[in-house]
Scaffold this active site. Structure first.
Site, PDB file in Angstrom:
ATOM      1  N   ASP A  21       0.826  -1.210   0.000  1.00  0.00           N
ATOM      2  CA  ASP A  21       0.000   0.000   0.000  1.00  0.00           C
ATOM      3  C   ASP A  21       0.862   1.262   0.000  1.00  0.00           C
ATOM      4  O   ASP A  21       2.007   1.251   0.449  1.00  0.00           O
ATOM      5  CB  ASP A  21      -0.863   0.053   1.268  1.00  0.00           C
ATOM      6  CG  ASP A  21      -1.941  -1.019   1.299  1.00  0.00           C
ATOM      7  OD1 ASP A  21      -2.012  -1.840   0.372  1.00  0.00           O
ATOM      8  OD2 ASP A  21      -2.707  -1.028   2.290  1.00  0.00           O
ATOM      9  N   HIS A 160       3.840  -2.068   3.080  1.00  0.00           N
ATOM     10  CA  HIS A 160       3.757  -0.722   2.523  1.00  0.00           C
ATOM     11  C   HIS A 160       5.031  -0.399   1.750  1.00  0.00           C
ATOM     12  O   HIS A 160       6.126  -0.501   2.323  1.00  0.00           O
ATOM     13  CB  HIS A 160       3.574   0.314   3.638  1.00  0.00           C
ATOM     14  CG  HIS A 160       2.250   0.193   4.345  1.00  0.00           C
ATOM     15  ND1 HIS A 160       2.025  -0.772   5.289  1.00  0.00           N
ATOM     16  CD2 HIS A 160       1.104   0.890   4.209  1.00  0.00           C
ATOM     17  CE1 HIS A 160       0.768  -0.649   5.724  1.00  0.00           C
ATOM     18  NE2 HIS A 160       0.194   0.348   5.085  1.00  0.00           N
TER      19      HIS A 160
END
Ligand SMILES: [Zn+2]
Length: 210
Positions: A21, A160
């Site tokens: 992400d 991430h």
């Protein structure tokens, strides 16, 4: 009726779905792509629209290397803190720019109305395993162990590709790739749209929170 969210894939296949992400950013995304390539692993990148707009060459590279792409709003908004109209605008501009049906709400936060409307149009992808790489109090070792202890068939794992997560990601990801591969798992990209989702994919309800 509650809308359906995707929390994991097929529990009968030895496959793990790695997701990244908040990118793409030059500080982390190319390195992630190199690591994935060195393991023959596919993954899915939930991109922030403004980052994708700033680094189109990274989006191209993600696609060219066979990974999946999903949207994560244009500017990383928390649905619970936004007016619906502004939130939908941020979601839709990102989804359209990336031409994807996969959507992951930042922070996993949506109100019921947003969830209901967005799930008609997009596949809302949640997760069943968090690495914790976004948390500066979490050691890289702990992030790797979070994934290795909890990943199982069909798991959707959150990392991430961001500057913030980088100090933990750089140590945790190689360990996760190596260890899970040694356990016989392969890594696949999530199918790109709701209509593409195989029947074996189970869209389950969010776990009840106390
Ligand atoms: Zn995010």
């Amino acid at each position: 009726m509650y809308p359906k969210l995707l929390w994991h894939g097929d529990r009968d296949r030895k496959v793990v779905y790695l997701t990244f992400d908040d990118g793409p950013v030059p500080e982390a995304t190319p390195w992630v792509l190199d690591r994935l390539a060195s393991h023959g692993a596919q993954a899915t990148f939930f991109c922030v629209g403004s980052n994708a707009d700033a680094y189109p060459e990274l989006v191209e590279r993600i696609r060219a290397e066979g990974h999946g792409i999903g949207g994560h709003t244009w500017d990383h908004r928390n649905g619970r803190k936004e007016q619906d109209r502004a939130y939908f605008r941020s979601v839709i501009s990102c989804q359209n720019a990336l031409a994807t049906h996969l959507f992951r709400p930042p922070y996993g936060r949506l109100n019921r109305h947003q969830m209901h409307l967005l799930s008609r149009r997009y596949c809302i992808v949640m997760w069943d395993v968090l690495s914790g790489d976004f948390d500066a109090r979490c050691s890289p070792d702990r992030c790797a162990r979070n994934v290795l202890f909890h990943a199982r068939n069909g798991s959707i794992v959150v990392f991430h590709d961001s500057v913030k997560a980088w100090p933990r990601l750089r140590e945790a990801l190689p360990r996760v790739l190596t260890d899970l591969q040694e356990q016989g798992y392969s890594f696949e990209a999530l199918p790109g749209s709701t209509t593409d989702l195989p029947d074996s994919f189970q869209a389950s309800m969010p776990p009840t929170r106390s």
